[in-house]
Write a protein that holds these residues in place. Structure first.
Motif, PDB file in Angstrom:
ATOM      1  N   THR A 179       9.951  10.025  17.597  1.00  0.00           N
ATOM      2  CA  THR A 179      10.341   9.766  16.213  1.00  0.00           C
ATOM      3  C   THR A 179      10.135   8.296  15.875  1.00  0.00           C
ATOM      4  N   VAL A 180      10.349   7.402  16.828  1.00  0.00           N
ATOM      5  CA  VAL A 180      10.109   5.977  16.591  1.00  0.00           C
ATOM      6  C   VAL A 180       8.619   5.743  16.375  1.00  0.00           C
ATOM      7  N   ALA A 181       7.797   6.354  17.214  1.00  0.00           N
ATOM      8  CA  ALA A 181       6.350   6.213  17.062  1.00  0.00           C
ATOM      9  C   ALA A 181       5.891   6.785  15.728  1.00  0.00           C
ATOM     10  N   THR A 182       6.467   7.904  15.340  1.00  0.00           N
ATOM     11  CA  THR A 182       6.125   8.516  14.049  1.00  0.00           C
ATOM     12  C   THR A 182       6.560   7.620  12.907  1.00  0.00           C
ATOM     13  N   ASP A 183       7.741   7.050  12.996  1.00  0.00           N
ATOM     14  CA  ASP A 183       8.231   6.147  11.950  1.00  0.00           C
ATOM     15  C   ASP A 183       7.331   4.917  11.822  1.00  0.00           C
ATOM     16  N   ILE A 184       6.908   4.379  12.945  1.00  0.00           N
ATOM     17  CA  ILE A 184       6.023   3.218  12.927  1.00  0.00           C
ATOM     18  C   ILE A 184       4.684   3.596  12.302  1.00  0.00           C
ATOM     19  N   SER A 185       4.148   4.741  12.678  1.00  0.00           N
ATOM     20  CA  SER A 185       2.875   5.195  12.122  1.00  0.00           C
ATOM     21  C   SER A 185       2.966   5.392  10.619  1.00  0.00           C
ATOM     22  N   ILE A 186       4.050   5.976  10.156  1.00  0.00           N
ATOM     23  CA  ILE A 186       4.242   6.202   8.730  1.00  0.00           C
ATOM     24  C   ILE A 186       4.361   4.876   7.994  1.00  0.00           C
ATOM     25  N   ALA A 187       5.072   3.916   8.573  1.00  0.00           N
ATOM     26  CA  ALA A 187       5.212   2.605   7.940  1.00  0.00           C
ATOM     27  C   ALA A 187       3.857   1.901   7.848  1.00  0.00           C
ATOM     28  N   LEU A 188       3.063   1.977   8.912  1.00  0.00           N
ATOM     29  CA  LEU A 188       1.736   1.356   8.890  1.00  0.00           C
ATOM     30  C   LEU A 188       0.829   2.035   7.876  1.00  0.00           C
ATOM     31  N   LEU A 189       0.894   3.348   7.793  1.00  0.00           N
ATOM     32  CA  LEU A 189       0.086   4.063   6.810  1.00  0.00           C
ATOM     33  C   LEU A 189       0.517   3.701   5.388  1.00  0.00           C
ATOM     34  N   GLY A 190       1.806   3.514   5.182  1.00  0.00           N
ATOM     35  CA  GLY A 190       2.300   3.101   3.869  1.00  0.00           C
ATOM     36  C   GLY A 190       1.775   1.734   3.476  1.00  0.00           C
ATOM     37  N   LYS A 191       1.780   0.809   4.423  1.00  0.00           N
ATOM     38  CA  LYS A 191       1.250  -0.532   4.145  1.00  0.00           C
ATOM     39  C   LYS A 191      -0.246  -0.470   3.867  1.00  0.00           C
ATOM     40  N   GLN A 192      -0.967   0.352   4.628  1.00  0.00           N
ATOM     41  CA  GLN A 192      -2.412   0.498   4.408  1.00  0.00           C
ATOM     42  C   GLN A 192      -2.677   1.099   3.040  1.00  0.00           C
ATOM     43  N   LEU A 193      -1.878   2.056   2.629  1.00  0.00           N
ATOM     44  CA  LEU A 193      -2.039   2.664   1.306  1.00  0.00           C
ATOM     45  C   LEU A 193      -1.806   1.637   0.212  1.00  0.00           C
ATOM     46  N   ASP A 194      -0.781   0.810   0.357  1.00  0.00           N
ATOM     47  CA  ASP A 194      -0.520  -0.250  -0.623  1.00  0.00           C
ATOM     48  C   ASP A 194      -1.689  -1.217  -0.720  1.00  0.00           C
ATOM     49  N   THR A 195      -2.222  -1.613   0.435  1.00  0.00           N
ATOM     50  CA  THR A 195      -3.357  -2.539   0.466  1.00  0.00           C
ATOM     51  C   THR A 195      -4.583  -1.915  -0.176  1.00  0.00           C
ATOM     52  N   THR A 196      -4.837  -0.648   0.124  1.00  0.00           N
ATOM     53  CA  THR A 196      -5.995   0.046  -0.431  1.00  0.00           C
ATOM     54  C   THR A 196      -5.861   0.189  -1.941  1.00  0.00           C
ATOM     55  N   GLN A 197      -4.673   0.492  -2.425  1.00  0.00           N
ATOM     56  CA  GLN A 197      -4.460   0.605  -3.863  1.00  0.00           C
ATOM     57  C   GLN A 197      -4.665  -0.735  -4.554  1.00  0.00           C
ATOM     58  N   GLN A 198      -4.183  -1.807  -3.942  1.00  0.00           N
ATOM     59  CA  GLN A 198      -4.354  -3.137  -4.518  1.00  0.00           C
ATOM     60  C   GLN A 198      -5.830  -3.518  -4.559  1.00  0.00           C
ATOM     61  N   MET A 199      -6.551  -3.243  -3.483  1.00  0.00           N
ATOM     62  CA  MET A 199      -7.982  -3.551  -3.455  1.00  0.00           C
ATOM     63  C   MET A 199      -8.732  -2.721  -4.488  1.00  0.00           C
ATOM     64  N   GLY A 200      -8.330  -1.479  -4.674  1.00  0.00           N
ATOM     65  CA  GLY A 200      -8.957  -0.631  -5.674  1.00  0.00           C
ATOM     66  C   GLY A 200      -8.721  -1.162  -7.075  1.00  0.00           C
TER      67      GLY A 200
END
Length: 64
Positions: free
Chosen positions: A20-41
């Motif tokens: 669950t910790v690994a999943t939480d970390i993965s979800i947090a990283l994906l969220g940050k990547q999504l924010d970055t991708t949206q900003q770049m778009g």
């Protein structure tokens, strides 16, 4: 309840907690990547909107 059985329960829960910790970390990283991708778009859209007018910046006035 013997102490040994409490230890066994704790050890049996460790893999679940670790996943669950690994999943939480993965979800947090994906969220940050999504924010970055949206900003770049959004920035790319702004750049494309600015480039629609081909006359802007096409002429340079040079005075000697």
């Amino acid at each position: 309840m013997p102490v040994q059985s409490l230890g066994d329960i704790a050890l049996s829960q460790m893999p679940k907690m670790a996943s669950t910790v690994a999943t939480d970390i993965s979800i947090a990283l994906l969220g940050k990547q999504l924010d970055t991708t949206q900003q770049m778009g959004a920035e790319m859209i702004k750049a494309m909107e600015r480039s629609v007018n081909p006359d802007v910046g096409g002429n340079i006035d040079v005075y000697v």
